[in-house]
Design a protein around this motif. Structure first.
Motif, PDB file in Angstrom:
ATOM      1  N   THR A   1       0.753  -1.128   0.137  1.00  0.00           N
ATOM      2  CA  THR A   1      -0.067   0.148   0.011  1.00  0.00           C
ATOM      3  C   THR A   1       0.971   1.290   0.056  1.00  0.00           C
ATOM      4  O   THR A   1       2.031   1.286   0.486  1.00  0.00           O
ATOM      5  CB  THR A   1      -1.050   0.105   1.087  1.00  0.00           C
ATOM      6  N   THR A   2       0.396   2.325  -0.554  1.00  0.00           N
ATOM      7  CA  THR A   2       0.913   3.621  -0.713  1.00  0.00           C
ATOM      8  C   THR A   2      -0.105   4.531  -0.166  1.00  0.00           C
ATOM      9  O   THR A   2      -1.441   4.693  -0.816  1.00  0.00           O
ATOM     10  CB  THR A   2       1.496   3.823  -1.910  1.00  0.00           C
ATOM     11  N   GLY A   3       0.330   5.421   0.898  1.00  0.00           N
ATOM     12  CA  GLY A   3      -0.718   6.574   1.300  1.00  0.00           C
ATOM     13  C   GLY A   3      -1.900   5.943   2.221  1.00  0.00           C
ATOM     14  O   GLY A   3      -2.525   6.847   2.897  1.00  0.00           O
ATOM     15  N   HIS A   4      -1.603   4.798   2.777  1.00  0.00           N
ATOM     16  CA  HIS A   4      -2.488   3.995   3.724  1.00  0.00           C
ATOM     17  C   HIS A   4      -1.938   4.628   5.149  1.00  0.00           C
ATOM     18  O   HIS A   4      -0.910   4.706   5.356  1.00  0.00           O
ATOM     19  CB  HIS A   4      -2.593   2.654   3.608  1.00  0.00           C
ATOM     20  N   ASN A   5      -3.178   4.803   6.070  1.00  0.00           N
ATOM     21  CA  ASN A   5      -2.749   5.088   7.329  1.00  0.00           C
ATOM     22  C   ASN A   5      -2.316   3.799   8.354  1.00  0.00           C
ATOM     23  O   ASN A   5      -1.922   3.912   9.453  1.00  0.00           O
ATOM     24  CB  ASN A   5      -3.968   5.487   8.207  1.00  0.00           C
ATOM     25  N   GLY A   6      -1.863   2.649   7.779  1.00  0.00           N
ATOM     26  CA  GLY A   6      -1.312   1.555   8.336  1.00  0.00           C
ATOM     27  C   GLY A   6      -2.413   0.700   9.077  1.00  0.00           C
ATOM     28  O   GLY A   6      -2.142  -0.697   9.601  1.00  0.00           O
ATOM     29  N   LYS A   7      -3.702   0.933   9.116  1.00  0.00           N
ATOM     30  CA  LYS A   7      -4.892   0.311   9.720  1.00  0.00           C
ATOM     31  C   LYS A   7      -4.863  -1.132   9.055  1.00  0.00           C
ATOM     32  O   LYS A   7      -4.988  -1.162   7.657  1.00  0.00           O
ATOM     33  CB  LYS A   7      -5.878   1.094   9.643  1.00  0.00           C
ATOM     34  N   LYS A   8      -5.052  -2.325   9.810  1.00  0.00           N
ATOM     35  CA  LYS A   8      -5.116  -3.700   9.325  1.00  0.00           C
ATOM     36  C   LYS A   8      -6.752  -3.908   9.362  1.00  0.00           C
ATOM     37  O   LYS A   8      -7.146  -3.780  10.479  1.00  0.00           O
ATOM     38  CB  LYS A   8      -4.399  -4.834   9.964  1.00  0.00           C
TER      39      LYS A   8
ATOM     40  N   VAL B   1      -5.054   8.240  -1.873  1.00  0.00           N
ATOM     41  CA  VAL B   1      -4.524   9.595  -1.791  1.00  0.00           C
ATOM     42  C   VAL B   1      -5.632  10.311  -0.731  1.00  0.00           C
ATOM     43  O   VAL B   1      -6.490  10.862  -1.009  1.00  0.00           O
ATOM     44  CB  VAL B   1      -4.635  10.353  -3.028  1.00  0.00           C
ATOM     45  N   GLY B   2      -5.119  10.213   0.532  1.00  0.00           N
ATOM     46  CA  GLY B   2      -6.093  10.952   1.398  1.00  0.00           C
ATOM     47  C   GLY B   2      -5.538  12.284   2.070  1.00  0.00           C
ATOM     48  O   GLY B   2      -6.381  12.974   2.620  1.00  0.00           O
ATOM     49  N   THR B   3      -4.515  12.548   1.743  1.00  0.00           N
ATOM     50  CA  THR B   3      -3.795  13.735   2.263  1.00  0.00           C
ATOM     51  C   THR B   3      -2.817  14.453   1.225  1.00  0.00           C
ATOM     52  O   THR B   3      -2.508  13.766   0.260  1.00  0.00           O
ATOM     53  CB  THR B   3      -2.931  13.521   3.412  1.00  0.00           C
ATOM     54  N   PRO B   4      -2.828  15.650   1.194  1.00  0.00           N
ATOM     55  CA  PRO B   4      -1.956  16.547  -0.006  1.00  0.00           C
ATOM     56  C   PRO B   4      -0.582  15.802   0.188  1.00  0.00           C
ATOM     57  O   PRO B   4      -0.009  15.546  -1.087  1.00  0.00           O
ATOM     58  CB  PRO B   4      -1.696  17.817   0.561  1.00  0.00           C
ATOM     59  N   GLU B   5       0.089  15.446   1.158  1.00  0.00           N
ATOM     60  CA  GLU B   5       1.259  14.704   1.295  1.00  0.00           C
ATOM     61  C   GLU B   5       1.174  13.555   0.285  1.00  0.00           C
ATOM     62  O   GLU B   5       2.394  13.070  -0.182  1.00  0.00           O
ATOM     63  CB  GLU B   5       1.719  14.511   2.595  1.00  0.00           C
ATOM     64  N   ALA B   6       0.100  12.721   0.351  1.00  0.00           N
ATOM     65  CA  ALA B   6       0.277  11.414  -0.506  1.00  0.00           C
ATOM     66  C   ALA B   6       0.244  11.626  -1.761  1.00  0.00           C
ATOM     67  O   ALA B   6       0.465  10.423  -2.490  1.00  0.00           O
ATOM     68  CB  ALA B   6      -1.104  10.698   0.218  1.00  0.00           C
ATOM     69  N   ILE B   7       0.048  12.689  -2.268  1.00  0.00           N
ATOM     70  CA  ILE B   7      -0.013  12.881  -3.710  1.00  0.00           C
ATOM     71  C   ILE B   7       1.303  12.346  -4.375  1.00  0.00           C
ATOM     72  O   ILE B   7       1.539  11.741  -5.199  1.00  0.00           O
ATOM     73  CB  ILE B   7      -0.387  14.275  -4.054  1.00  0.00           C
ATOM     74  N   ALA B   8       2.072  13.270  -3.647  1.00  0.00           N
ATOM     75  CA  ALA B   8       3.841  12.985  -4.067  1.00  0.00           C
ATOM     76  C   ALA B   8       4.222  11.517  -4.033  1.00  0.00           C
ATOM     77  O   ALA B   8       4.908  10.839  -4.759  1.00  0.00           O
ATOM     78  CB  ALA B   8       4.930  13.719  -3.145  1.00  0.00           C
ATOM     79  N   GLU B   9       3.648  11.009  -3.006  1.00  0.00           N
ATOM     80  CA  GLU B   9       4.073   9.162  -2.759  1.00  0.00           C
ATOM     81  C   GLU B   9       3.527   8.434  -3.918  1.00  0.00           C
ATOM     82  O   GLU B   9       4.102   7.396  -4.519  1.00  0.00           O
ATOM     83  CB  GLU B   9       3.355   8.861  -1.527  1.00  0.00           C
ATOM     84  N   ALA B  10       2.292   8.890  -4.064  1.00  0.00           N
ATOM     85  CA  ALA B  10       1.272   8.281  -5.323  1.00  0.00           C
ATOM     86  C   ALA B  10       1.946   8.574  -6.804  1.00  0.00           C
ATOM     87  O   ALA B  10       2.341   7.607  -7.444  1.00  0.00           O
ATOM     88  CB  ALA B  10      -0.097   8.779  -5.284  1.00  0.00           C
ATOM     89  N   GLU B  11       2.617   9.634  -6.800  1.00  0.00           N
ATOM     90  CA  GLU B  11       3.262   9.850  -8.175  1.00  0.00           C
ATOM     91  C   GLU B  11       4.569   9.164  -8.193  1.00  0.00           C
ATOM     92  O   GLU B  11       4.862   8.892  -9.360  1.00  0.00           O
ATOM     93  CB  GLU B  11       3.432  11.660  -8.310  1.00  0.00           C
ATOM     94  N   THR B  12       5.488   9.071  -7.272  1.00  0.00           N
ATOM     95  CA  THR B  12       6.623   8.353  -7.113  1.00  0.00           C
ATOM     96  C   THR B  12       6.074   6.878  -7.685  1.00  0.00           C
ATOM     97  O   THR B  12       7.172   6.517  -8.447  1.00  0.00           O
ATOM     98  CB  THR B  12       7.249   8.094  -5.663  1.00  0.00           C
ATOM     99  N   VAL B  13       5.126   6.185  -6.941  1.00  0.00           N
ATOM    100  CA  VAL B  13       4.776   4.777  -7.558  1.00  0.00           C
ATOM    101  C   VAL B  13       4.430   4.751  -8.992  1.00  0.00           C
ATOM    102  O   VAL B  13       4.932   4.042  -9.565  1.00  0.00           O
ATOM    103  CB  VAL B  13       3.618   4.315  -6.558  1.00  0.00           C
ATOM    104  N   LEU B  14       3.623   5.781  -9.536  1.00  0.00           N
ATOM    105  CA  LEU B  14       3.253   5.754 -10.878  1.00  0.00           C
ATOM    106  C   LEU B  14       4.483   5.934 -11.668  1.00  0.00           C
ATOM    107  O   LEU B  14       4.638   5.553 -12.772  1.00  0.00           O
ATOM    108  CB  LEU B  14       2.149   6.817 -10.991  1.00  0.00           C
ATOM    109  N   GLY B  15       5.485   6.803 -11.282  1.00  0.00           N
ATOM    110  CA  GLY B  15       6.781   7.093 -12.079  1.00  0.00           C
ATOM    111  C   GLY B  15       7.582   5.964 -12.140  1.00  0.00           C
ATOM    112  O   GLY B  15       8.143   5.651 -13.269  1.00  0.00           O
ATOM    113  N   ARG B  16       7.433   4.976 -10.995  1.00  0.00           N
ATOM    114  CA  ARG B  16       8.172   3.963 -11.301  1.00  0.00           C
ATOM    115  C   ARG B  16       7.443   2.712 -12.521  1.00  0.00           C
ATOM    116  O   ARG B  16       8.185   2.120 -12.841  1.00  0.00           O
ATOM    117  CB  ARG B  16       8.294   2.934  -9.838  1.00  0.00           C
ATOM    118  N   LYS B  17       6.283   2.976 -12.493  1.00  0.00           N
ATOM    119  CA  LYS B  17       5.713   2.150 -13.413  1.00  0.00           C
ATOM    120  C   LYS B  17       6.005   2.837 -14.926  1.00  0.00           C
ATOM    121  O   LYS B  17       6.251   1.829 -15.780  1.00  0.00           O
ATOM    122  CB  LYS B  17       4.192   2.194 -13.376  1.00  0.00           C
ATOM    123  N   ALA B  18       5.949   4.065 -14.965  1.00  0.00           N
ATOM    124  CA  ALA B  18       6.190   4.670 -16.325  1.00  0.00           C
ATOM    125  C   ALA B  18       7.741   4.274 -16.772  1.00  0.00           C
ATOM    126  O   ALA B  18       8.192   4.412 -17.690  1.00  0.00           O
ATOM    127  CB  ALA B  18       6.043   6.203 -16.164  1.00  0.00           C
ATOM    128  N   GLY B  19       8.625   4.330 -15.630  1.00  0.00           N
ATOM    129  CA  GLY B  19       9.968   4.029 -16.153  1.00  0.00           C
ATOM    130  C   GLY B  19      10.326   2.486 -16.202  1.00  0.00           C
ATOM    131  O   GLY B  19      11.641   2.142 -16.560  1.00  0.00           O
TER     132      GLY B  19
END
Length: 245
Positions: free
Chosen positions: A151-158, A227-245
């Motif tokens: 998971t990316t951007g998750h709050n850690g709750k199981k 993407v629950g917070t503004p900070e999570a947008i950058a984390e999501a874009e990093t994962v998407l960038g790995r896909k694009a790369g």
């Protein structure tokens, strides 16, 4: 898990939430339209539904509903039916029940509009496996679940523990195979024939299904992004960038 059930060609997308944790971005646009790597989040969701063979989707709208309506009007890959909650926000359960009434009374995929996944390795893809695996004779709902480490951007709750037989139980310490609900499931609308009018939380039906042994899950083999917070947008874009790369 049974295989070979009829494909599911309709879906309900839950898109009416206020996105309060994404403020100040959501003070000017609805959460599903917040861009991630240059595309609104809901477009990634629609991509997944189209890939799975969905031809018709109900989408509920409330927060900045006019923006949602205008954006969805441009969608040409599948038919969009709007479930209008401008007057009253109906929570996850109430919103789902109202939206399902716009669709046929047959198995339906349900997906949240503010999460998606990339880098999927399993075949067929997850939503097709949900459709194939959903057996309404044995299950009330079949949930897509993801291990916490994917998971990316998750709050850690199981959320749940996934048994070797595919049944789900609420997670508590000591139970094996903890998973996060990935925000997608297969369900038959008749499950909600006794649903209350107005707002209610879908967790009522999760717990009822657990009690009767009818809540099942399958695992997502992909990088899951919320993407629950503004900070999570950058984390999501990093994962998407790995896909694009």
């Amino acid at each position: 898990m049974p295989d070979g059930h009829s494909p599911i060609s309709q879906a309900m997308v839950l898109a009416a939430g206020l996105g309060t944790r994404l403020r100040p971005i959501t003070e000017r646009m609805p959460k599903p339209l917040v861009p991630v790597a240059g595309r609104p989040m809901i477009d990634y969701v629609l991509d997944l539904l189209v890939e799975a063979g969905v031809r018709k989707a109900a989408v509920n709208i409330h927060h900045f509903a006019d923006q949602m309506e205008a954006h969805l009007a441009r969608e040409r890959r599948l038919a969009i039916l709007l479930s209008d909650e401008r007057q009253e926000l109906l929570n996850s359960g109430g919103g789902l029940v109202r939206g399902l009434k716009l669709l046929d009374c047959e198995p339906t995929l349900v997906m949240n509009a503010d999460l998606f996944w990339v880098n999927e390795t399993a075949t067929p893809p997850a939503l097709k496996r949900l459709a194939q695996g959903f057996d309404p004779e044995r299950m009330d709902m079949l949930l897509l679940c993801v291990p916490l480490d994917r998971t990316t951007g998750h709050n850690g709750k199981k959320d749940f523990s996934l048994g070797s037989d595919g049944q789900l139980a609420r997670f508590r310490e000591g139970l094996p195979a903890p998973v996060v609900y990935a925000g997608a499931m297969a369900v038959h609308p008749r499950l909600f024939s006794d649903a209350p009018d107005g707002p209610f939380n879908l967790n009522i039906y999760f717990d009822r299904a657990i009690a009767s042994g009818r809540l099942h899950g399958i695992l997502l083999d992909a990088d899951w992004i919320t993407v629950g917070t503004p900070e999570a947008i950058a984390e999501a874009e990093t994962v998407l960038g790995r896909k694009a790369g």
